[in-house]
Design a protein around this motif. Structure first.
Motif, mmCIF file in Angstrom:
data_model
loop_
_atom_site.group_PDB
_atom_site.id
_atom_site.type_symbol
_atom_site.label_atom_id
_atom_site.label_comp_id
_atom_site.label_asym_id
_atom_site.label_seq_id
_atom_site.Cartn_x
_atom_site.Cartn_y
_atom_site.Cartn_z
ATOM 1 N N ASN A 1 0.800 -1.226 0.000
ATOM 2 C CA ASN A 1 0.000 0.000 0.000
ATOM 3 C C ASN A 1 0.835 1.279 0.000
ATOM 4 O O ASN A 1 0.302 2.359 0.240
ATOM 5 C CB ASN A 1 -0.955 0.007 1.198
ATOM 6 N N PHE A 2 2.126 1.163 -0.272
ATOM 7 C CA PHE A 2 2.970 2.353 -0.295
ATOM 8 C C PHE A 2 2.516 3.338 -1.371
ATOM 9 O O PHE A 2 2.741 4.537 -1.259
ATOM 10 C CB PHE A 2 4.425 1.963 -0.563
ATOM 11 N N TYR A 3 1.904 2.823 -2.420
ATOM 12 C CA TYR A 3 1.396 3.690 -3.484
ATOM 13 C C TYR A 3 0.335 2.916 -4.251
ATOM 14 O O TYR A 3 0.513 1.729 -4.539
ATOM 15 C CB TYR A 3 2.527 4.100 -4.437
ATOM 16 N N ARG A 4 -0.767 3.567 -4.553
ATOM 17 C CA ARG A 4 -1.850 2.897 -5.286
ATOM 18 C C ARG A 4 -1.614 3.070 -6.789
ATOM 19 O O ARG A 4 -2.129 3.995 -7.417
ATOM 20 C CB ARG A 4 -3.208 3.458 -4.867
ATOM 21 N N TYR A 5 -0.831 2.161 -7.332
ATOM 22 C CA TYR A 5 -0.488 2.234 -8.745
ATOM 23 C C TYR A 5 -1.689 1.797 -9.582
ATOM 24 O O TYR A 5 -2.378 0.831 -9.233
ATOM 25 C CB TYR A 5 0.709 1.329 -9.037
ATOM 26 N N PRO A 6 -1.976 2.492 -10.701
ATOM 27 C CA PRO A 6 -3.116 2.118 -11.550
ATOM 28 C C PRO A 6 -3.004 0.687 -12.058
ATOM 29 O O PRO A 6 -1.920 0.216 -12.387
ATOM 30 C CB PRO A 6 -3.030 3.119 -12.710
ATOM 31 N N ALA A 7 -4.129 -0.006 -12.098
ATOM 32 C CA ALA A 7 -4.205 -1.368 -12.658
ATOM 33 C C ALA A 7 -3.203 -2.317 -12.014
ATOM 34 O O ALA A 7 -2.582 -3.139 -12.683
ATOM 35 C CB ALA A 7 -3.986 -1.320 -14.172
ATOM 36 N N ARG A 8 -3.054 -2.226 -10.715
ATOM 37 C CA ARG A 8 -2.082 -3.082 -10.044
ATOM 38 C C ARG A 8 -2.618 -4.510 -9.884
ATOM 39 O O ARG A 8 -3.818 -4.741 -9.783
ATOM 40 C CB ARG A 8 -1.718 -2.496 -8.676
ATOM 41 N N PHE A 9 -1.689 -5.462 -9.836
ATOM 42 C CA PHE A 9 -2.020 -6.869 -9.665
ATOM 43 C C PHE A 9 -2.437 -7.160 -8.232
ATOM 44 O O PHE A 9 -2.001 -6.497 -7.292
ATOM 45 C CB PHE A 9 -0.798 -7.748 -9.966
ATOM 46 N N SER A 10 -3.266 -8.171 -8.064
ATOM 47 C CA SER A 10 -3.573 -8.671 -6.734
ATOM 48 C C SER A 10 -2.354 -9.416 -6.202
ATOM 49 O O SER A 10 -1.823 -10.301 -6.875
ATOM 50 C CB SER A 10 -4.764 -9.631 -6.797
ATOM 51 N N PRO A 11 -1.877 -9.090 -4.988
ATOM 52 C CA PRO A 11 -0.731 -9.803 -4.419
ATOM 53 C C PRO A 11 -0.981 -11.306 -4.319
ATOM 54 O O PRO A 11 -0.053 -12.103 -4.493
ATOM 55 C CB PRO A 11 -0.578 -9.178 -3.032
ATOM 56 N N LYS A 12 -2.232 -11.676 -4.039
ATOM 57 C CA LYS A 12 -2.556 -13.106 -3.914
ATOM 58 C C LYS A 12 -2.314 -13.833 -5.236
ATOM 59 O O LYS A 12 -1.740 -14.926 -5.252
ATOM 60 C CB LYS A 12 -4.012 -13.285 -3.484
ATOM 61 N N PHE A 13 -2.726 -13.226 -6.348
ATOM 62 C CA PHE A 13 -2.522 -13.836 -7.657
ATOM 63 C C PHE A 13 -1.030 -13.940 -7.968
ATOM 64 O O PHE A 13 -0.534 -14.998 -8.404
ATOM 65 C CB PHE A 13 -3.223 -13.014 -8.736
ATOM 66 N N VAL A 14 -0.301 -12.845 -7.735
ATOM 67 C CA VAL A 14 1.141 -12.840 -8.009
ATOM 68 C C VAL A 14 1.850 -13.887 -7.154
ATOM 69 O O VAL A 14 2.741 -14.601 -7.616
ATOM 70 C CB VAL A 14 1.747 -11.444 -7.734
ATOM 71 N N ARG A 15 1.445 -13.985 -5.893
ATOM 72 C CA ARG A 15 2.051 -14.956 -4.967
ATOM 73 C C ARG A 15 1.875 -16.379 -5.481
ATOM 74 O O ARG A 15 2.814 -17.186 -5.464
ATOM 75 C CB ARG A 15 1.413 -14.798 -3.592
ATOM 76 N N GLU A 16 0.675 -16.699 -5.947
ATOM 77 C CA GLU A 16 0.409 -18.052 -6.443
ATOM 78 C C GLU A 16 1.233 -18.343 -7.693
ATOM 79 O O GLU A 16 1.794 -19.435 -7.836
ATOM 80 C CB GLU A 16 -1.087 -18.216 -6.752
ATOM 81 N N VAL A 17 1.325 -17.364 -8.590
ATOM 82 C CA VAL A 17 2.103 -17.554 -9.819
ATOM 83 C C VAL A 17 3.572 -17.813 -9.478
ATOM 84 O O VAL A 17 4.206 -18.721 -10.024
ATOM 85 C CB VAL A 17 1.976 -16.317 -10.737
ATOM 86 N N ILE A 18 4.102 -17.029 -8.552
ATOM 87 C CA ILE A 18 5.506 -17.180 -8.162
ATOM 88 C C ILE A 18 5.747 -18.538 -7.506
ATOM 89 O O ILE A 18 6.730 -19.235 -7.816
ATOM 90 C CB ILE A 18 5.928 -16.035 -7.213
ATOM 91 N N GLN A 19 4.859 -18.937 -6.621
ATOM 92 C CA GLN A 19 5.039 -20.206 -5.913
ATOM 93 C C GLN A 19 4.898 -21.409 -6.848
ATOM 94 O O GLN A 19 5.590 -22.419 -6.679
ATOM 95 C CB GLN A 19 4.027 -20.316 -4.776
#
Length: 205
Positions: free
Chosen positions: A32-50
């Motif tokens: 939440n340091f910055y609300r970047y436009p069209a940002r990814f869900s951390p949950k989705f990114v986490r699953e992809v990385i794992q």
């Protein structure tokens, strides 16, 4: 399903589907340091990385945006490399993935007390960034002054890391102050939110 030498089982596919459809708010770590436009869900990114990498692997994001992939890579014991054509994206991503010591965090919090107590009365903002493009035309003097007072005191912090961290807090607070709001907040409200963000970001680290 097999991608390169990686076998994707049904459980992994279900995890990805659930992550894609997740309505969870973007939160945790430094997201939440910055609300970047069209940002990814951390949950989705986490699953992809794992699913598509192993601890110790390198995660590359050539369109880093708000840095979500880099934060999640670090949190999941991966190395990360990211870049972007946007200066704001590069700056925010670097701050979000920079570790501060407890001493640096303590210094920042102590530094903020006298800075946020400075009076606006009689202060004339000299901020000229982007004036020619008209970006600051509708920014009230009280917000300009509040931002400028903070930025003028930033060099007294002992490390570039700490200075960048505070700049990011200023950026996020300014975003809150002027982004799609019917009424621009007062200087007192701006400073209060800056302090709240400072505390919240410190915990997020």
């Amino acid at each position: 399903m097999k991608i390169f030498d990686l076998v994707i089982n049904q459980e992994a596919i279900d995890r990805l589907r659930n992550a894609v459809s997740s309505k969870d708010t973007v939160q945790g770590y430094t997201h939440n340091f910055y609300r970047y436009p069209a940002r990814f869900s951390p949950k989705f990114v986490r699953e992809v990385i794992q699913i598509f990498s192993k601890p110790g692997d390198v995660v590359l994001d050539p369109f880093v945006g708000g840095g979500t992939s880099l934060v999640e890579a670090i949190a999941n014991n991966r190395h990360s490399i990211g870049f972007d054509v946007s200066p704001i994206a590069s700056f925010v991503s670097k701050v979000k993935t920079t570790i501060l010591t407890e001493t640096e965090v303590k210094e920042i919090l102590e530094w903020s007390v006298p800075v946020l107590s400075k009076r606006l009365v009689g202060y004339k903002p000299k901020m000229t960034y982007y004036d020619d493009e008209g970006y600051l035309n509708n920014l009230p003097w009280r917000i300009k002054a509040s931002i400028e007072i903070i930025l003028n005191e930033i060099n007294s912090l002992s490390s570039v890391k700490a200075q960048s961290f505070v700049k990011c807090v200023v950026l996020r607070t300014a975003q809150w102050a002027i982004d799609c709001r019917e009424k621009i907040p007062t200087a007192t409200a701006f400073r209060k939110m800056f302090h709240q963000n400072l505390l919240a970001f410190s915990k997020g680290l």
